[in-house]
Design a protein around this motif. Structure first.
Motif, PDB file in Angstrom:
ATOM      1  N   LEU A   1      -0.593  16.934  -5.484  1.00 55.41           N
ATOM      2  CA  LEU A   1      -1.595  16.055  -6.078  1.00 55.41           C
ATOM      3  C   LEU A   1      -1.799  14.802  -5.232  1.00 55.41           C
ATOM      4  O   LEU A   1      -2.936  14.388  -4.973  1.00 55.41           O
ATOM      5  CB  LEU A   1      -1.187  15.653  -7.501  1.00 55.41           C
ATOM      6  CG  LEU A   1      -1.322  16.723  -8.577  1.00 55.41           C
ATOM      7  CD1 LEU A   1      -0.654  16.268  -9.869  1.00 55.41           C
ATOM      8  CD2 LEU A   1      -2.784  17.044  -8.814  1.00 55.41           C
ATOM      9  N   HIS A   2      -0.689  14.214  -4.804  1.00 57.57           N
ATOM     10  CA  HIS A   2      -0.783  12.986  -4.018  1.00 57.57           C
ATOM     11  C   HIS A   2      -1.503  13.240  -2.697  1.00 57.57           C
ATOM     12  O   HIS A   2      -2.357  12.455  -2.290  1.00 57.57           O
ATOM     13  CB  HIS A   2       0.608  12.392  -3.777  1.00 57.57           C
ATOM     14  CG  HIS A   2       0.562  11.023  -3.218  1.00 57.57           C
ATOM     15  ND1 HIS A   2       0.218   9.925  -3.987  1.00 57.57           N
ATOM     16  CD2 HIS A   2       0.778  10.551  -1.968  1.00 57.57           C
ATOM     17  CE1 HIS A   2       0.245   8.844  -3.225  1.00 57.57           C
ATOM     18  NE2 HIS A   2       0.576   9.201  -1.999  1.00 57.57           N
ATOM     19  N   LYS A   3      -1.164  14.352  -2.064  1.00 54.68           N
ATOM     20  CA  LYS A   3      -1.810  14.684  -0.792  1.00 54.68           C
ATOM     21  C   LYS A   3      -3.314  14.906  -0.965  1.00 54.68           C
ATOM     22  O   LYS A   3      -4.102  14.593  -0.080  1.00 54.68           O
ATOM     23  CB  LYS A   3      -1.158  15.922  -0.178  1.00 54.68           C
ATOM     24  CG  LYS A   3      -1.635  16.218   1.214  1.00 54.68           C
ATOM     25  CD  LYS A   3      -0.801  17.279   1.879  1.00 54.68           C
ATOM     26  CE  LYS A   3      -1.280  17.448   3.290  1.00 54.68           C
ATOM     27  NZ  LYS A   3      -0.195  17.589   4.224  1.00 54.68           N
ATOM     28  N   LYS A   4      -3.728  15.419  -2.134  1.00 58.43           N
ATOM     29  CA  LYS A   4      -5.155  15.656  -2.414  1.00 58.43           C
ATOM     30  C   LYS A   4      -5.908  14.370  -2.727  1.00 58.43           C
ATOM     31  O   LYS A   4      -7.119  14.399  -2.897  1.00 58.43           O
ATOM     32  CB  LYS A   4      -5.307  16.621  -3.581  1.00 58.43           C
ATOM     33  CG  LYS A   4      -4.959  18.041  -3.250  1.00 58.43           C
ATOM     34  CD  LYS A   4      -5.180  18.939  -4.463  1.00 58.43           C
ATOM     35  CE  LYS A   4      -4.851  20.370  -4.132  1.00 58.43           C
ATOM     36  NZ  LYS A   4      -5.066  21.254  -5.293  1.00 58.43           N
TER      37      LYS A   4
ATOM     38  N   PRO B   1       0.814  -1.222   0.000  1.00 54.55           N
ATOM     39  CA  PRO B   1       0.000   0.000   0.000  1.00 54.55           C
ATOM     40  C   PRO B   1       0.847   1.273   0.000  1.00 54.55           C
ATOM     41  O   PRO B   1       0.731   2.135   0.857  1.00 54.55           O
ATOM     42  CB  PRO B   1      -0.811  -0.137   1.298  1.00 54.55           C
ATOM     43  CG  PRO B   1       0.105  -0.893   2.198  1.00 54.55           C
ATOM     44  CD  PRO B   1       0.833  -1.865   1.299  1.00 54.55           C
ATOM     45  N   ARG B   2       1.731   1.389  -1.000  1.00 58.46           N
ATOM     46  CA  ARG B   2       2.683   2.501  -0.981  1.00 58.46           C
ATOM     47  C   ARG B   2       2.003   3.863  -1.111  1.00 58.46           C
ATOM     48  O   ARG B   2       2.475   4.838  -0.516  1.00 58.46           O
ATOM     49  CB  ARG B   2       3.771   2.308  -2.028  1.00 58.46           C
ATOM     50  CG  ARG B   2       3.322   2.380  -3.439  1.00 58.46           C
ATOM     51  CD  ARG B   2       4.444   2.124  -4.400  1.00 58.46           C
ATOM     52  NE  ARG B   2       3.940   2.313  -5.747  1.00 58.46           N
ATOM     53  CZ  ARG B   2       4.602   2.020  -6.825  1.00 58.46           C
ATOM     54  NH1 ARG B   2       5.812   1.509  -6.725  1.00 58.46           N
ATOM     55  NH2 ARG B   2       4.085   2.230  -8.001  1.00 58.46           N
ATOM     56  N   ALA B   3       0.914   3.968  -1.876  1.00 55.69           N
ATOM     57  CA  ALA B   3       0.211   5.257  -1.988  1.00 55.69           C
ATOM     58  C   ALA B   3      -0.261   5.711  -0.603  1.00 55.69           C
ATOM     59  O   ALA B   3      -0.094   6.871  -0.228  1.00 55.69           O
ATOM     60  CB  ALA B   3      -0.967   5.153  -2.954  1.00 55.69           C
TER      61      ALA B   3
ATOM     62  N   THR C   1       0.683   8.799   4.770  1.00 57.17           N
ATOM     63  CA  THR C   1       0.586   8.651   6.233  1.00 57.17           C
ATOM     64  C   THR C   1       1.973   8.519   6.855  1.00 57.17           C
ATOM     65  O   THR C   1       2.657   9.520   7.039  1.00 57.17           O
ATOM     66  CB  THR C   1      -0.315   7.456   6.590  1.00 57.17           C
ATOM     67  OG1 THR C   1       0.185   6.269   5.965  1.00 57.17           O
ATOM     68  CG2 THR C   1      -1.757   7.685   6.148  1.00 57.17           C
ATOM     69  N   GLU C   2       2.394   7.298   7.134  1.00 60.49           N
ATOM     70  CA  GLU C   2       3.621   7.053   7.878  1.00 60.49           C
ATOM     71  C   GLU C   2       4.872   7.655   7.238  1.00 60.49           C
ATOM     72  O   GLU C   2       5.774   8.112   7.940  1.00 60.49           O
ATOM     73  CB  GLU C   2       3.868   5.545   8.085  1.00 60.49           C
ATOM     74  CG  GLU C   2       2.863   4.868   8.978  1.00 60.49           C
ATOM     75  CD  GLU C   2       1.720   4.249   8.197  1.00 60.49           C
ATOM     76  OE1 GLU C   2       1.673   4.383   6.952  1.00 60.49           O
ATOM     77  OE2 GLU C   2       0.855   3.639   8.836  1.00 60.49           O
ATOM     78  N   LEU C   3       4.951   7.655   5.912  1.00 57.01           N
ATOM     79  CA  LEU C   3       6.157   8.127   5.225  1.00 57.01           C
ATOM     80  C   LEU C   3       6.046   9.549   4.687  1.00 57.01           C
ATOM     81  O   LEU C   3       6.994  10.056   4.083  1.00 57.01           O
ATOM     82  CB  LEU C   3       6.513   7.173   4.075  1.00 57.01           C
ATOM     83  CG  LEU C   3       6.892   5.754   4.476  1.00 57.01           C
ATOM     84  CD1 LEU C   3       7.137   4.902   3.245  1.00 57.01           C
ATOM     85  CD2 LEU C   3       8.122   5.763   5.371  1.00 57.01           C
ATOM     86  N   GLU C   4       4.909  10.190   4.900  1.00 52.88           N
ATOM     87  CA  GLU C   4       4.687  11.516   4.314  1.00 52.88           C
ATOM     88  C   GLU C   4       5.756  12.524   4.746  1.00 52.88           C
ATOM     89  O   GLU C   4       6.380  13.180   3.902  1.00 52.88           O
ATOM     90  CB  GLU C   4       3.304  12.051   4.679  1.00 52.88           C
ATOM     91  CG  GLU C   4       3.037  13.409   4.069  1.00 52.88           C
ATOM     92  CD  GLU C   4       1.675  13.965   4.445  1.00 52.88           C
ATOM     93  OE1 GLU C   4       1.161  14.773   3.661  1.00 52.88           O
ATOM     94  OE2 GLU C   4       1.128  13.591   5.491  1.00 52.88           O
ATOM     95  N   GLU C   5       5.995  12.649   6.014  1.00 49.52           N
ATOM     96  CA  GLU C   5       6.942  13.661   6.504  1.00 49.52           C
ATOM     97  C   GLU C   5       8.360  13.388   6.018  1.00 49.52           C
ATOM     98  O   GLU C   5       9.043  14.302   5.542  1.00 49.52           O
ATOM     99  CB  GLU C   5       6.910  13.717   8.032  1.00 49.52           C
ATOM    100  CG  GLU C   5       7.782  14.823   8.591  1.00 49.52           C
ATOM    101  CD  GLU C   5       7.686  14.950  10.105  1.00 49.52           C
ATOM    102  OE1 GLU C   5       8.483  15.705  10.663  1.00 49.52           O
ATOM    103  OE2 GLU C   5       6.822  14.294  10.718  1.00 49.52           O
TER     104      GLU C   5
END
Length: 73
Positions: A47-50, A8-10, A15-19
């Protein structure tokens, strides 16, 4: 018969890897290296965050940048 499975990389990149992804891809060393255009990275991150899955672009760039910070810098 063997069968692969997806990760579930998207979701991870939201979430966990965003920062760590943001900090890595927009770091001074990444920007100064010039391998990727900052504006393009920022656009893909937005775009990904949206909710538009851009992990097929962000994941490889993230991996390359982590590699570069460990082996090039």
């Amino acid at each position: 018969k063997k069968m692969g499975f997806g990760i579930p990389r998207a979701e991870w990149l939201r979430t966990e890897l965003e920062e760590i992804m943001y900090n890595t891809l927009l770091s001074n060393s990444a920007i100064q290296r010039g391998w990727f255009h900052k504006e393009s990275i920022e656009k893909e991150l937005r775009l990904h965050k949206k909710g538009v899955d851009r992990d097929h672009i962000l994941w490889p760039i993230f991996a390359i940048e982590l590699w570069a910070q460990n082996w090039v810098d």
